[in-house]
Design a protein around this motif. Sequence first.
Motif, PDB file in Angstrom:
ATOM      1  N   TYR A   1       0.875  -1.175   0.000  1.00 13.93           N
ATOM      2  CA  TYR A   1       0.000   0.000   0.000  1.00 13.93           C
ATOM      3  C   TYR A   1       0.911   1.224   0.000  1.00 13.93           C
ATOM      4  CZ  TYR A   1      -3.421  -3.437   1.730  1.00 13.93           C
ATOM      5  OH  TYR A   1      -4.221  -4.540   1.902  1.00 13.93           O
TER       6      TYR A   1
ATOM      7  N   TRP B   1      -8.329  -0.120  -6.041  1.00 17.71           N
ATOM      8  CA  TRP B   1      -7.934   0.998  -5.180  1.00 17.71           C
ATOM      9  C   TRP B   1      -8.653   0.916  -3.838  1.00 17.71           C
ATOM     10  CZ3 TRP B   1     -11.988   3.906  -3.490  1.00 17.71           C
ATOM     11  CH2 TRP B   1     -13.144   3.965  -4.279  1.00 17.71           C
TER      12      TRP B   1
ATOM     13  N   LYS C   1      -9.412   3.523  -0.230  1.00 20.85           N
ATOM     14  CA  LYS C   1      -9.309   4.802   0.458  1.00 20.85           C
ATOM     15  C   LYS C   1      -9.673   4.572   1.917  1.00 20.85           C
ATOM     16  CE  LYS C   1     -11.060   9.557   0.541  1.00 20.85           C
ATOM     17  NZ  LYS C   1     -12.006  10.530  -0.081  1.00 20.85           N
TER      18      LYS C   1
ATOM     19  N   ASN D   1      -4.066   0.758  -5.811  1.00 22.19           N
ATOM     20  CA  ASN D   1      -3.808   2.192  -5.771  1.00 22.19           C
ATOM     21  C   ASN D   1      -4.308   2.747  -4.446  1.00 22.19           C
ATOM     22  OD1 ASN D   1      -2.678   2.325  -8.352  1.00 22.19           O
ATOM     23  ND2 ASN D   1      -4.684   2.504  -9.310  1.00 22.19           N
ATOM     24  N   LEU D   2      -3.539   3.654  -3.883  1.00 28.63           N
ATOM     25  CA  LEU D   2      -3.864   4.204  -2.572  1.00 28.63           C
ATOM     26  C   LEU D   2      -4.446   5.600  -2.736  1.00 28.63           C
ATOM     27  CD1 LEU D   2      -3.562   3.311   0.393  1.00 28.63           C
ATOM     28  CD2 LEU D   2      -1.373   4.514   0.418  1.00 28.63           C
ATOM     29  N   ARG D   3      -5.613   5.786  -2.179  1.00 29.39           N
ATOM     30  CA  ARG D   3      -6.240   7.105  -2.177  1.00 29.39           C
ATOM     31  C   ARG D   3      -6.272   7.598  -0.735  1.00 29.39           C
ATOM     32  NH1 ARG D   3     -11.328   6.448  -6.481  1.00 29.39           N
ATOM     33  NH2 ARG D   3     -10.039   5.778  -8.251  1.00 29.39           N
ATOM     34  N   GLY D   4      -5.417   8.526  -0.419  1.00 36.62           N
ATOM     35  CA  GLY D   4      -5.376   9.010   0.950  1.00 36.62           C
ATOM     36  C   GLY D   4      -4.361   8.258   1.776  1.00 36.62           C
TER      37      GLY D   4
ATOM     38  N   CYS E   1     -13.701   1.207  -1.360  1.00 32.63           N
ATOM     39  CA  CYS E   1     -12.907   0.265  -2.149  1.00 32.63           C
ATOM     40  C   CYS E   1     -13.451   0.149  -3.568  1.00 32.63           C
ATOM     41  CB  CYS E   1     -12.956  -1.144  -1.535  1.00 32.63           C
ATOM     42  SG  CYS E   1     -12.660  -1.262   0.223  1.00 32.63           S
ATOM     43  N   ASP E   2     -12.568  -0.198  -4.480  1.00 29.99           N
ATOM     44  CA  ASP E   2     -12.983  -0.563  -5.824  1.00 29.99           C
ATOM     45  C   ASP E   2     -13.575  -1.970  -5.810  1.00 29.99           C
ATOM     46  OD1 ASP E   2     -12.912  -0.330  -8.844  1.00 29.99           O
ATOM     47  OD2 ASP E   2     -11.582  -2.048  -8.549  1.00 29.99           O
TER      48      ASP E   2
ATOM     49  N   HIS F   1     -18.785   2.232  -5.961  1.00 29.18           N
ATOM     50  CA  HIS F   1     -17.679   1.560  -5.278  1.00 29.18           C
ATOM     51  C   HIS F   1     -18.224   0.768  -4.091  1.00 29.18           C
ATOM     52  CE1 HIS F   1     -17.788   4.367  -1.887  1.00 29.18           C
ATOM     53  NE2 HIS F   1     -17.860   5.355  -2.766  1.00 29.18           N
TER      54      HIS F   1
END
Length: 350
Positions: free
Chosen positions: A167, A346, A348, A184-187, A340-341, A321
């Motif tokens: 991550y 990804w 978050k 992919n990391l969001r945040g 989450c996706d 999502h």
Amino acid sequence: MDQTDPSAAVLRTLEAQAAICDALGSPFSAKVCRALAEGLDHSSATGRRALRWPGNATADALALRLLGALHGLVLRGADEGLVAVYPPREVGDSRLRDAITAAIRQHDEGLCQALDSVPQTNEVARSAMLLPGFLSIARETGLPLEIAEIGASAGLNLNFDRLHYRYGTAQWGNSASPVHLAPNLRGNVPPLDGALTVSARSGCDIAPVDLSNEAARLRLRSFIWADQASRLQRLDAATGLAVAAPVMLVQADAADFVLQKLAARLEGSVFVMFHSAVWDYMPHPTRDAIEAAVRQAGTVATARSPLAWLSVEPLAAGAPHAVLRLTIWPGGETRQLAACDHHGRWIKWL
């Protein structure tokens, strides 16, 4: 489109699935859906069955059944014309549509029968969505985890602790694992600290996939969208791991399975019921029975024998999502841990 035509709902379903495929980065699968919407007719048994689908075409994932049936022909090398227009090759829409029409004509009986198969993908990338939840449970209870998955398919996500994760710059797990996940990391980075031990693992499905059976493995692969090569490679690696380290899978109604597991849960472990991308496919009575059983068991849970419910599911049907949700008893507070996706691309952390 004539809205009174029974086939109208099926065609709308195919168009809607095409839009979903586009949104999830699968333009070829979107093209197949649109080719089917344009080319399906009543001249074939496959076309007649699809266009006269007796149930809810969307709820029954008819578009995914059709995608899987055609992809299965390609994976078996059963139709040279179809193989010639599937990834990694790129062809125009009309050539693709002609190849699909010819394949339906040539393999009509088998494709029609293939529509019986309920789609199963067992997307192992969802383990990267689940891991932070499992770690939260381990930190908060200080106990080993007895995990039980409903809708487990081939049970690939029951091996979540045998994978490697990244991550951002943070890592967790076995670097020698054949399966490496890096959403992919969001945040913020999800917290990955704390010891985690799995004391027991099991799963159920109404049609569990026997990975020792070549035909069953191919069917599982067929439901991965043909233009998502990385998902196919990940599935193959996870399948090899599962064959080497098999888990207990049973064919059972999910509510019956949960009741049996709750009655026999281990003292000194936290019992964790979990699932991903399955809740919306279950009948409402089954969902109600599971929820009632878990909440009843939660009323007698103790610090020495706690109970957790972990899930990666959309908050509502058709949501863009999914959400990682966790409830732990004693206490029973439900928390949203991450967005989450659906395919685990990804996360978050919330």
